[in-house]
Write an enzyme that holds these catalytic residues in place. Structure first.
Site, PDB file in Angstrom:
ATOM      1  N   HIS A 180       1.257  11.775 -28.661  1.00  0.00           N
ATOM      2  CA  HIS A 180       0.705  10.431 -28.593  1.00  0.00           C
ATOM      3  C   HIS A 180      -0.085   9.403 -29.614  1.00  0.00           C
ATOM      4  CE1 HIS A 180       0.947  10.954 -23.003  1.00  0.00           C
ATOM      5  NE2 HIS A 180       2.167  11.269 -23.627  1.00  0.00           N
ATOM      6  N   GLU A 219      11.074  18.010 -24.225  1.00  0.00           N
ATOM      7  CA  GLU A 219      10.312  19.109 -23.751  1.00  0.00           C
ATOM      8  C   GLU A 219      10.930  19.713 -22.841  1.00  0.00           C
ATOM      9  OE1 GLU A 219       7.575  17.478 -21.999  1.00  0.00           O
ATOM     10  OE2 GLU A 219       7.844  15.306 -23.815  1.00  0.00           O
ATOM     11  N   ASN A 249       0.790  19.305 -20.911  1.00  0.00           N
ATOM     12  CA  ASN A 249       0.625  18.423 -22.399  1.00  0.00           C
ATOM     13  C   ASN A 249       0.666  18.888 -23.626  1.00  0.00           C
ATOM     14  OD1 ASN A 249       0.268  16.446 -20.447  1.00  0.00           O
ATOM     15  ND2 ASN A 249      -2.382  16.483 -20.419  1.00  0.00           N
ATOM     16  N   HIS A 288       1.309  16.826 -26.489  1.00  0.00           N
ATOM     17  CA  HIS A 288       1.300  15.909 -25.899  1.00  0.00           C
ATOM     18  C   HIS A 288      -0.283  14.594 -26.582  1.00  0.00           C
ATOM     19  CE1 HIS A 288       4.592  16.801 -24.004  1.00  0.00           C
ATOM     20  NE2 HIS A 288       4.352  15.182 -23.075  1.00  0.00           N
ATOM     21  N   LYS A 331       2.923  11.600 -10.888  1.00  0.00           N
ATOM     22  CA  LYS A 331       2.892  10.566 -11.476  1.00  0.00           C
ATOM     23  C   LYS A 331       3.206   9.322 -11.779  1.00  0.00           C
ATOM     24  CE  LYS A 331      -0.062  13.738 -14.316  1.00  0.00           C
ATOM     25  NZ  LYS A 331      -0.168  13.396 -15.992  1.00  0.00           N
ATOM     26  N   ARG A 351      -2.545  22.366 -14.199  1.00  0.00           N
ATOM     27  CA  ARG A 351      -1.167  21.230 -14.906  1.00  0.00           C
ATOM     28  C   ARG A 351      -1.689  20.211 -16.417  1.00  0.00           C
ATOM     29  NH1 ARG A 351       1.146  15.834 -10.867  1.00  0.00           N
ATOM     30  NH2 ARG A 351       2.471  15.027 -13.304  1.00  0.00           N
ATOM     31  N   HIS A 365       8.888   9.737 -28.304  1.00  0.00           N
ATOM     32  CA  HIS A 365       8.133  10.306 -27.276  1.00  0.00           C
ATOM     33  C   HIS A 365       8.235  12.017 -27.138  1.00  0.00           C
ATOM     34  CE1 HIS A 365       5.721  11.828 -24.224  1.00  0.00           C
ATOM     35  NE2 HIS A 365       6.997  12.296 -23.641  1.00  0.00           N
ATOM     36  N   LYS A 367       8.040  22.304 -13.884  1.00  0.00           N
ATOM     37  CA  LYS A 367       6.676  22.191 -13.859  1.00  0.00           C
ATOM     38  C   LYS A 367       6.489  22.219 -12.096  1.00  0.00           C
ATOM     39  CE  LYS A 367       5.852  17.407 -14.064  1.00  0.00           C
ATOM     40  NZ  LYS A 367       6.136  16.459 -15.070  1.00  0.00           N
ATOM     41  N   ARG A 415       1.216  -1.093   0.222  1.00  0.00           N
ATOM     42  CA  ARG A 415       0.408   0.095  -0.165  1.00  0.00           C
ATOM     43  C   ARG A 415       1.256   1.043  -0.040  1.00  0.00           C
ATOM     44  NH1 ARG A 415      -3.314  -3.331   2.811  1.00  0.00           N
ATOM     45  NH2 ARG A 415      -5.201  -4.090   1.926  1.00  0.00           N
ATOM     46  N   GLU A 431      -3.735  17.196 -12.061  1.00  0.00           N
ATOM     47  CA  GLU A 431      -4.375  17.525 -12.706  1.00  0.00           C
ATOM     48  C   GLU A 431      -6.206  18.143 -12.858  1.00  0.00           C
ATOM     49  OE1 GLU A 431      -2.315  15.830 -15.795  1.00  0.00           O
ATOM     50  OE2 GLU A 431      -4.095  15.996 -17.293  1.00  0.00           O
TER      51      GLU A 431
END
Ligand SMILES: NC(=O)c1ccc[n+]([C@@H]2O[C@H](COP(=O)([O-])OP(=O)(O)OC[C@H]3O[C@@H](n4cnc5c(N)ncnc54)[C@H](O)[C@@H]3O)[C@@H](O)[C@H]2O)c1
Length: 343
Positions: free
Chosen positions: A240, A173, A233, A236, A131, A229, A250, A215, A109, A225
């Site tokens: 993606h 990036e 993207n 992106h 994330k 946030r 990427h 960031k 956990r 998000e």
């Protein structure tokens, strides 16, 4: 060494730029040995600088960022009797950070974890922000957690062994961070793209620090998000889709995605043609692609399957000007059209 702090809802994350892998032993927390998760490439190059902790080695590459790999990590944790007092440290690029962060934040956990980010992309983006996710059924990052690493060490010297293509992908990036929120960084990159590509220490340190500040600022205001946030993207959504339908990596896919988003920004948000040209010009100088080669059919399919889609509309990040992004809902057709303009 430059230290930034990110205050997450469940604890702080320290980003330590310029610290060395060889000093990782100081960060175990409570003096107990931690456990390292790394990939085969990083292990081959750097195992000699690891502290004397147990090491779990995974296969490198995006295709291995899966639950199967995570399950292998759990199995090793079990074999090593990893307990709640032990710190897990991912040493690697974005794939290692995502897989190790996900495994650590779910095993028993949730264990404490940290990262040594070893690619430029991980140092400016993937390792920061809490994330942690893996791919499922061809969808990127479909399962994951929000959980902050205790620390992110960015050892700039480790970038020297990166293949050049990976340096360029990381720079994509950095350019993204500049385009959405840091005009001064953008100006700097226009003047110093070559120094960044050749990994000159001062240039890279500045680029990493400024990108991390962008960031950290955004995630500090919107960790989960719900709004701002999403700006991260930029490039992106299309990126993606391109990653799924082409052989672009990427960072390369994000570069084409940013060029298309800039084109749409001219049409919808008043980005000037001159600034659009500056963005595509900088991407090209960084050796990144800005031309769309994926046919419209597969692209449309991949776009309309994006998991961030909301009732047929796509939340899309656009630029009002360099350094200022907005999130707007657009139809997939508008995105396809902007992509077509880049053919
Ligand atoms: N969680 C997030 O917020 C977030 C954000 C952005 C990207 N990501 C994820 O990051 C991943 C991409 O990360 P990446 O570009 O770092 O890829 P990666 O982890 O696959 O690393 C690229 C390659 O470089 C090798 N490598 C790593 N460090 C090295 C070094 N110092 N010297 C030589 N080789 C080295 C790796 O073994 C790999 O082959 C994607 O899966 C993406 O989804 C996550």
């Amino acid at each position: 060494v430059i230290t930034l702090e990110l205050a997450g809802r469940r604890g702080r994350s320290r980003i330590i730029i310029g610290e060395r892998l060889a000093n990782l032993g100081r960060y175990s927390g409570g003096g107990r040995p931690g456990v390292i998760v790394t990939d085969r490439n990083v292990h081959r190059l750097y195992a000699g600088s690891f502290p004397p902790w147990p090491v779990v080695v995974i296969q490198p590459g995006e295709e291995n960022k899966t639950l199967r790999t995570v399950s292998g990590i759990y199995r090793e944790f079990l074999r090593l009797n990893v307990d709640r007092q032990q710190m897990v440290v991912g040493v690697g690029g974005g794939v290692v950070c995502d897989a190790a962060g996900f495994a650590a934040s779910t095993y028993l956990r949730g264990l404490e974890f940290g990262f040594v980010a070893t690619t430029l992309l991980a140092q400016v983006d993937a390792a920061l922000g809490g994330k942690n996710g893996v791919n499922l059924h061809g969808y990127k990052n479909l399962v994951g957690t929000f959980s902050q690493p205790r620390f992110v060490i960015s050892d700039l010297a480790m970038l020297r062994t990166l293949p050049e293509r990976e340096v360029r992908c990381g720079l994509a990036e950095v350019i993204k961070a500049a385009a959405i929120a840091d005009r001064r960084l953008f100006d700097f990159l226009e003047k110093n793209a070559d120094s960044c590509l050749s990994l000159e220490r001062a240039a890279v340190e500045y680029a990493v620090e400024r990108s991390c500040r962008v960031k950290v600022g955004i995630v500090g205001r919107d960790e989960h998000e719900r709004g701002e946030r999403r700006k991260l993207n930029f490039g992106h959504t299309l990126g993606h889709a391109l990653e799924r339908t082409s052989r672009l990596s990427h960072g390369e896919a994000v570069a084409v995605g940013m060029a298309a988003a800039a084109r749409l920004s001219v049409k919808r948000c008043g980005l000037s043609r001159e600034e659009e040209g500056r963005l595509t010009g900088l991407l090209k100088r960084a050796g990144l692609p800005v031309v769309m080669k994926t046919p419209p059919g597969p692209l449309r399919g991949a776009l309309t399957q994006d998991k961030k889609r909301k009732a047929g509309r796509i939340r899309f990040v656009l630029l009002q000007k360099l350094g200022r992004a907005v999130v707007e809902e657009v139809g997939p057709e508008e995105v396809i059209e902007a992509a077509d303009d880049l053919r």
